[in-house]
Design a protein around this motif. Structure first.
Motif, mmCIF file in Angstrom:
data_model
loop_
_atom_site.group_PDB
_atom_site.id
_atom_site.type_symbol
_atom_site.label_atom_id
_atom_site.label_comp_id
_atom_site.label_asym_id
_atom_site.label_seq_id
_atom_site.Cartn_x
_atom_site.Cartn_y
_atom_site.Cartn_z
ATOM 1 N N TYR B 32 0.876 -1.159 0.000
ATOM 2 C CA TYR B 32 0.000 0.000 0.000
ATOM 3 C C TYR B 32 0.922 1.219 0.000
ATOM 4 N N PHE B 34 1.534 5.568 -0.239
ATOM 5 C CA PHE B 34 0.931 6.834 0.166
ATOM 6 C C PHE B 34 1.877 7.990 -0.164
ATOM 7 N N TYR B 36 2.259 11.893 1.403
ATOM 8 C CA TYR B 36 1.831 12.885 2.381
ATOM 9 C C TYR B 36 2.533 14.205 2.078
ATOM 10 N N GLN B 38 3.680 17.987 3.909
ATOM 11 C CA GLN B 38 3.871 18.711 5.166
ATOM 12 C C GLN B 38 4.177 20.166 4.854
ATOM 13 N N LEU B 44 1.778 16.202 8.975
ATOM 14 C CA LEU B 44 1.609 15.630 7.642
ATOM 15 C C LEU B 44 0.126 15.429 7.340
ATOM 16 N N LEU B 46 -2.539 13.637 4.248
ATOM 17 C CA LEU B 46 -2.561 12.710 3.126
ATOM 18 C C LEU B 46 -2.888 13.422 1.822
ATOM 19 N N PHE B 90 6.345 13.459 1.421
ATOM 20 C CA PHE B 90 6.822 12.180 1.918
ATOM 21 C C PHE B 90 6.073 11.042 1.239
ATOM 22 N N THR B 94 3.255 0.644 3.308
ATOM 23 C CA THR B 94 2.916 -0.324 4.329
ATOM 24 C C THR B 94 2.393 -1.570 3.634
ATOM 25 N N GLN B 100 2.649 -0.870 10.341
ATOM 26 C CA GLN B 100 3.551 0.267 10.374
ATOM 27 C C GLN B 100 3.682 0.904 9.003
ATOM 28 N N PHE B 101 3.808 2.242 9.038
ATOM 29 C CA PHE B 101 4.167 3.007 7.860
ATOM 30 C C PHE B 101 5.678 3.160 7.843
ATOM 31 N N PHE B 103 8.244 5.636 6.108
ATOM 32 C CA PHE B 103 8.306 6.893 5.376
ATOM 33 C C PHE B 103 9.659 7.064 4.704
#
Lengths: 115, 113
Positions: B32, B34, B36, B38, B44, B46, B90, B94, B100-101, B103
């Motif tokens: 998966y 992602f 993000y 900031q 952060l 999404l 970022f 996962t 856990q993510f 990054f």
């Protein structure tokens, strides 16, 4: 919804002092994460909780760091004693019941400076 | 285990130009992915995510990313940069069964007027 709330937003303390960072996750979220962000190491996961139970604390740098989640709406990250190398931005994030692989919602962070 | 690599810690583009931020991932299971963003002095938030299904994912603020399994990439693009896009971005990965993510180290985007 107010989002994830962190306090304080800024903390300046002297080496050796105890520091407590606070987090209120989004209501109904079952997962809570603590991250540390520094220029040198980027964003690091310190610990995460599921239903108030710590699941993985392998990212906690050393015994000076501890985290608790006494109930579903409150968590603390404590550093005792603090050291200058602990200076960083600390983020709390929460994730909904549907699973941690869904979006994590981040708080605004606490900028910690240890002199 | 999962990890992501973001190529280029700093990217500068002119206003109106194409934005391309690179992310390559490593995962032993279907990932998966992602992105993000900031903004200064903020947490952060999404931008977009890929879980399953369509490999081209559209997010907020005109951003999109394409999951390319053969290239293990998930690059972020926007056709025309706006000054308000200046921020840190970022990439994260996962696993469907993970908790856990992971990054990336982030890419700082500067938009030049």
């Amino acid at each position: 919804d107010a989002g994830v709330i962190q306090s304080p937003r800024h903390e300046v303390t002297e080496m050796g002092q105890e520091v407590t960072l606070r987090c209120k996750p989004i209501s109904g979220h079952d997962y809570l994460f603590w991250y540390r962000q520094t220029m040198m190491r980027g964003l690091e996961l310190l610990i995460y909780f599921n239903n108030n139970v710590p699941i993985d604390d392998s990212g906690m740098p050393e015994d000076r760091f501890s985290a608790k989640m006494p109930n579903a709406s409150f968590s603390t990250l404590k550093i005792q004693p603090s050291e200058p190398r602990d200076s960083a931005v600390y983020f709390c994030a929460s994730s909904p019941r549907s699973g941690p692989y869904n979006e994590q919602f981040f708080g605004p962070g606490t900028r910690l400076t240890v002199l | 285990a999962q990890s992501v690599t973001q190529l280029g810690s700093h990217v500068s583009v002119s206003e109106g130009a194409l934005v391309l931020l690179r992310c390559n991932y490593s995962s032993s299971v279907p990932p998966y992915l992602f992105w993000y963003v900031q903004y200064p002095n903020q947490g952060l938030q999404l931008l977009l995510k890929y879980t399953t299904g369509a490999t081209l994912v559209k997010g907020i603020n005109g951003f999109e990313a394409e999951f390319k399994k053969s290239e293990t990439s998930f690059h972020l693009t926007k056709p025309s940069a706006h000054m308000s896009d200046a921020a840190e971005y970022f990439c994260a990965v996962t696993a469907p069964t993970g908790n856990q993510f992971y990054f990336g180290t982030g890419t700082s985007l500067t938009v030049i007027p």
